[in-house]
Design an enzyme around this catalytic site. Structure first.
Site, PDB file in Angstrom:
ATOM      1  CB  ALA A 192      11.034 -10.373  -6.613  1.00 40.99           C
ATOM      2  CB  SER A 216       8.218 -15.646  -7.484  1.00 46.58           C
ATOM      3  OG  SER A 216       7.158 -15.595  -8.386  1.00 46.58           O
ATOM      4  N   PRO A 241       3.372 -11.911 -10.430  1.00 47.78           N
ATOM      5  CG  PRO A 241       1.077 -11.799 -10.849  1.00 47.78           C
ATOM      6  CD  PRO A 241       2.214 -11.024 -10.230  1.00 47.78           C
ATOM      7  N   GLY A 278      10.941 -19.280  -7.100  1.00 46.93           N
ATOM      8  CA  GLY A 278       9.550 -19.134  -7.547  1.00 46.93           C
ATOM      9  C   GLY A 278       9.039 -20.445  -8.080  1.00 46.93           C
ATOM     10  N   GLY A 279       7.942 -20.392  -8.799  1.00 47.91           N
ATOM     11  CA  GLY A 279       7.378 -21.621  -9.331  1.00 47.91           C
ATOM     12  C   GLY A 279       6.027 -21.400  -9.955  1.00 47.91           C
ATOM     13  CE  LYS A 307      -9.971  -9.961 -17.439  1.00 45.64           C
ATOM     14  NZ  LYS A 307     -10.714 -10.888 -18.331  1.00 45.64           N
TER      15      LYS A 307
END
Length: 441
Positions: free
Chosen positions: A128, A106, A131, A73-74, A147
């Site tokens: 997965a 992600s 966020p 992810g990142g 949001k």
């Protein structure tokens, strides 16, 4: 000479007539396949690397760009930048989740689905893509989490729809944090194919027709030469320290170095190395969108630990510094998007080591304060010497090879042993060594 030139021109003409057009085309128009590799978190330096790779591929007339991807992810903003680059690329982009066992987690899910062709190696997985890190989103309100989640879900649906992939399954990867194996992803219409390796991938996509976002269609020709586009040395270094745990350890090492310099002024190396490490750590944490409040708490911890060397607080400042350091460390990536976080084991291990280190330095300072002065004129008290002249009450003594003016309350004859009992300016106060006494007494 004329005959030789005629023979040469005739030979060249025959070659062009005899050889098939396909051969000539293959030897003159084979465009390279650019291969970029991303193995690690999606951080700003990765976006710069991909942007530079896309520009180089365009200059080189590449037939397509392959991004070999493996990431946990990142950063959300960096992911948006990379996806935008892929969607607007005039050259077809293939994202290949590889090698076997790789994960497009992600942020990697968004990047993979945005490609013209998405492929996965056997044993890899995707998904997965919620966020917000589940472990560290306590600092965010429920409305903020909703949001961000709704925005990410709408974004991935839009990407999937425009690339002809299943928007519902793509949304599940975000809303429900669902993961898919390579086979499941293919059946769920999230990817286009599975490939054992890069060569297998290029064979399978050769001749496929893809559509860009501007509506143009391109037929892939991937039988040309493969050109790997690596990161520069600077990019490799920045990417290596862009791991949150490494950035945190750099910052911690910098703090320890500065504390050591403050406790032992003049050591120089700990201060220089510590300052460089601290600045590198803070820079990297800044690029990773670390929480400012967390960074300020960590710096406050540094100030309190350093102040312990100059203020008698009986350890209160040191304890407060450690508490501030730990709280700031835990807050650095609280509420972070796309799952970047610092391992809590690293945080507590570092805090324990820092507490032990500061305790050792404090103990050394206390021992030094209690130790008898052994330098300067005051350090001569208790030393033995020899009277060079009669002393009554003034005279001269020889101490450690140096002559000093001396005074004594009792007469001392030349050659007698004396012991220094005080210092007044540059004059030594001495007394005669008692009979039977020696310099080892």
């Amino acid at each position: 000479m004329f005959t030789m030139r005629k023979i040469l021109l005739t030979t060249i003409l025959l070659v062009f007539i005899i050889l098939p057009p396909s051969f000539l085309e293959a030897t003159t128009t084979q465009n390279p396949v650019y291969v970029l590799t991303v193995d690690g978190p999606i951080v700003p330096v990765v976006a710069d690397y991909i942007e530079n790779g896309f520009k180089a591929a365009e200059r080189d007339g590449a037939s397509c760009i392959v991004i070999e991807l493996s990431t946990p992810g990142g950063l959300y903003t960096t992911t948006q930048k990379i996806v935008t680059q892929i969607l607007n690329s005039p050259i077809p982009v293939v994202v290949y989740v590889s090698p076997a066992g790789a994960w497009a987690g992600s942020a990697g899910t968004f990047i993979t689905l945005s490609a013209n062709i998405a492929a996965m190696a056997p044993g890899s997985r995707i998904g997965a893509a919620h966020p917000v890190s589940i472990e560290d989103d306590s600092a965010m309100s429920e409305i903020q989490r909703q949001k961000i989640t709704h925005d990410a879900a709408a974004w991935i649906r839009s990407i999937a729809e425009n690339r002809g992939r299943d928007p519902k399954n793509a949304e599940m990867a975000v809303v429900e944090s669902r993961s898919f194996t390579d086979t499941e992803a293919l059946n769920a219409n999230l990817i286009d194919l599975r490939a054992n390796n890069l060569n297998d991938l290029l064979k399978k996509i050769n001749g496929k027709t893809v559509k860009n976002f501007d509506g143009t269609t391109i037929t892939l020709k991937t039988d040309g030469p493969i050109k790997y586009y690596p990161m520069t040395s600077v990019q490799k270094f920045l990417f290596a320290i862009s791991d949150p745990n490494i950035a945190y350890l750099l910052m911690s090492a910098g703090i320890l170095g500065i504390i050591l310099e403050l406790y032992h002024p003049g050591a120089i190396f700990p201060g220089v190395a510590g300052g460089i490490s601290l600045l590198l750590g803070l820079y990297t944490l800044g690029t990773l969108d670390a929480q400012l409040s967390g960074m300020l708490l960590v710096i406050l911890g540094l100030v309190l630990l350093a102040a312990e060397a100059f203020v008698v607080s009986h350890g209160i400042l040191a304890v407060g510094g450690i508490i501030s350091f730990v709280l700031g460390s835990l807050m650095l990536f609280s509420g972070n998007q796309m799952g970047l976080t610092i391992n809590k084991g690293v945080v507590f291990a570092t805090a324990f080591f820092m507490a032990a280190f500061v305790s050792f330095l404090l103990a050394a300072v206390i021992r030094a304060q209690k130790r008898k002065v052994v330098t300067g004129i005051e350090g001569m008290i208790g030393e033995f010497g020899t009277a060079v002249t009669d002393i009554d009450p003034k005279g001269t003594v020889l101490v450690e090879g140096e002559r000093w003016q001396a005074v004594s309350k009792e007469p001392i004859k030349k050659g007698e042993k004396v012991v220094i009992i005080g210092v007044e300016g540059l004059t030594l106060k001495v007394q005669k060594v008692k009979e039977g006494g020696n310099e080892s007494d």
